[in-house]
Motif scaffolding. Structure first.
Motif, PDB file in Angstrom:
ATOM      1  N   TYR B 152       0.829  -1.214   0.000  1.00 17.57           N
ATOM      2  CA  TYR B 152       0.000   0.000   0.000  1.00 17.57           C
ATOM      3  C   TYR B 152       0.862   1.263   0.000  1.00 17.57           C
ATOM      4  O   TYR B 152       0.538   2.253  -0.632  1.00 17.57           O
ATOM      5  N   ILE B 176       3.767   9.712   4.989  1.00 20.59           N
ATOM      6  CA  ILE B 176       2.646   9.626   4.049  1.00 20.59           C
ATOM      7  C   ILE B 176       2.467   8.176   3.592  1.00 20.59           C
ATOM      8  O   ILE B 176       1.337   7.688   3.441  1.00 20.59           O
ATOM      9  N   ASP B 179       0.606   6.640   6.302  1.00 19.13           N
ATOM     10  CA  ASP B 179      -0.782   7.117   6.316  1.00 19.13           C
ATOM     11  C   ASP B 179      -1.625   6.343   5.298  1.00 19.13           C
ATOM     12  O   ASP B 179      -2.737   5.912   5.596  1.00 19.13           O
ATOM     13  N   SER B 180      -1.074   6.138   4.087  1.00 16.86           N
ATOM     14  CA  SER B 180      -1.793   5.382   3.057  1.00 16.86           C
ATOM     15  C   SER B 180      -2.060   3.948   3.511  1.00 16.86           C
ATOM     16  O   SER B 180      -3.135   3.405   3.282  1.00 16.86           O
ATOM     17  N   ARG B 183      -4.779   3.593   6.247  1.00 19.23           N
ATOM     18  CA  ARG B 183      -6.146   3.772   5.759  1.00 19.23           C
ATOM     19  C   ARG B 183      -6.672   2.559   5.023  1.00 19.23           C
ATOM     20  O   ARG B 183      -7.873   2.366   4.910  1.00 19.23           O
TER      21      ARG B 183
END
Lengths: 244, 244
Positions: B152, B176, B179-180, B183
């Motif tokens: 991811y 980041i 973060d991806s 989620r």
């Protein structure tokens, strides 16, 4: 490998598949993984495939053969999209049973399929058919399915996709999902096949083959790269305690 | 599952790990997966772990035990980062051999490790240690490694990361990437542990635990979402032939 994704949205269905197959790194080919069936003004059906290529081609082969020989049940004789999914699932079970003698061997021949479409004025449906032949159905809460190398392209879909989104926006979002996957995994490759079905049109779209030279895909791929780079640049610097 | 990533860049090393472990969905816990060792002004070593929790804890346990009992070789007795990687790899092999009687069982106990650091004024090194105990080394061409749920968060690293990037920018890029992943996959979870080592400092950083309430992480997470959404909005509409 493969990457296919399909969306079932308020205004229609969106399907995108890559075309790369590989049996080891020295055996890479281009094979279509998106198949369209239908009768203008009556029904529209799309099937996307991922997994063992002999299995997926046999499934599509049997479905086409039944249509050609008018053996029932076939994709044009069944009455609902649920029955289409059942037919595809049963065909898959039969194909796998044909080449395996015991269940331990089956996983070598596995494939997954996405089946979407509309029959008459009934609701559009999208199904994710598992290698065992059973399936699940997309809803407005979960409007998309992916098969194959799904993880690289999932974050952008999770963030941006919604059931109420216009088809053109959803297509852009899906193409970016493919762009991310293509950059991170060499087993997914161009060209792509894209197909958009407008709700209640009962029109069989031609679809679009997107090559590496496609100016629109090149443009959004470049623009998206620039967006990400400048977006990262514009993030504030971490506070000092990150460097303790 | 787990997600850990580590970068070896011109100016230093960056390590980030999540802390979620799960043995089925009803057995989810928080465990640290980032361990720091070192002697101020002499050596700095970080180990990140992914895989079977009993195995990873046993590896770290043995390494610490050897230090405590001053049994050699240990992390402070070996002379180079290459020897550190060998020591960790051998420890892992021994731990797995201890709980398995035949090779068929071994995969249940597998774990992967990232090992980075610097000893004296020798070059910083970063190693990816496989479950079998052998390993590869990061280079300026491939300056990062991931273990665990890596897919991811890979696209953003592939696009944006470079060896010459300042540490603060690389940290933003890695956050980041987390973060991806957070989620899209519930098996990766907050809090995160982040650690930044500045080249030739031979200082053992404290590191930073990033909770869900961390204002900086919240801020960049929100700003990044906005960047992606507006970036998608700003892409031009597909040409008409996409809708044929």
């Amino acid at each position: 490998m493969t990457y296919c994704c399909a969306l079932r949205l308020k205004d229609g269905l969106v399907f995108i598949s890559d075309t790369r197959t590989n049996a080891g790194v020295d055996h890479i080919s281009v094979f279509r993984k998106l198949y369209t069936f239908g009768i203008e003004n009556e029904r529209f059906i799309t099937i996307q495939t991922s997994g063992n290529l002999a299995t997926t081609q046999a499934v599509i082969g049997h479905l086409k053969n039944h249509l050609e020989l008018q053996q029932t049940p076939n994709l044009y004789s069944v009455n609902t999209m649920f029955e289409v999914a059942e037919l595809v699932g049963h065909t898959l079970q039969k194909v796998i049973a044909d080449v395996t003698e015991n269940t331990q061997e089956q996983s070598n021949y596995y494939c997954s399929l996405l089946v979407g479409g509309q029959i008459g004025q009934a609701e559009m449906q999208l199904y994710n058919i598992y290698p065992q032949g059973n399936f699940i159905c997309a809803t407005s809460d979960t409007p998309y399915f992916q098969i194959g190398e799904s993880k690289y392209g999932k974050p952008i879909l999770d963030r941006a996709l919604s059931y109420d989104m216009p088809l053109s926006e959803a297509l852009r979002c899906s193409l970016i999902s493919f762009d991310s996957t293509l950059r991170s995994n060499v087993s997914v490759g161009m060209p792509l096949d894209a197909l958009i079905y407008k709700k209640n049109s009962l029109h069989i779209p031609e679809g679009k083959r997107i090559t590496e030279e496609d100016p629109y895909f090149q443009h959004i791929s470049k623009q998206w790269s620039d967006t990400l780079r400048s977006g990262l640049q514009n993030l504030p610097n971490p506070s000092d305690d990150y460097f303790n």
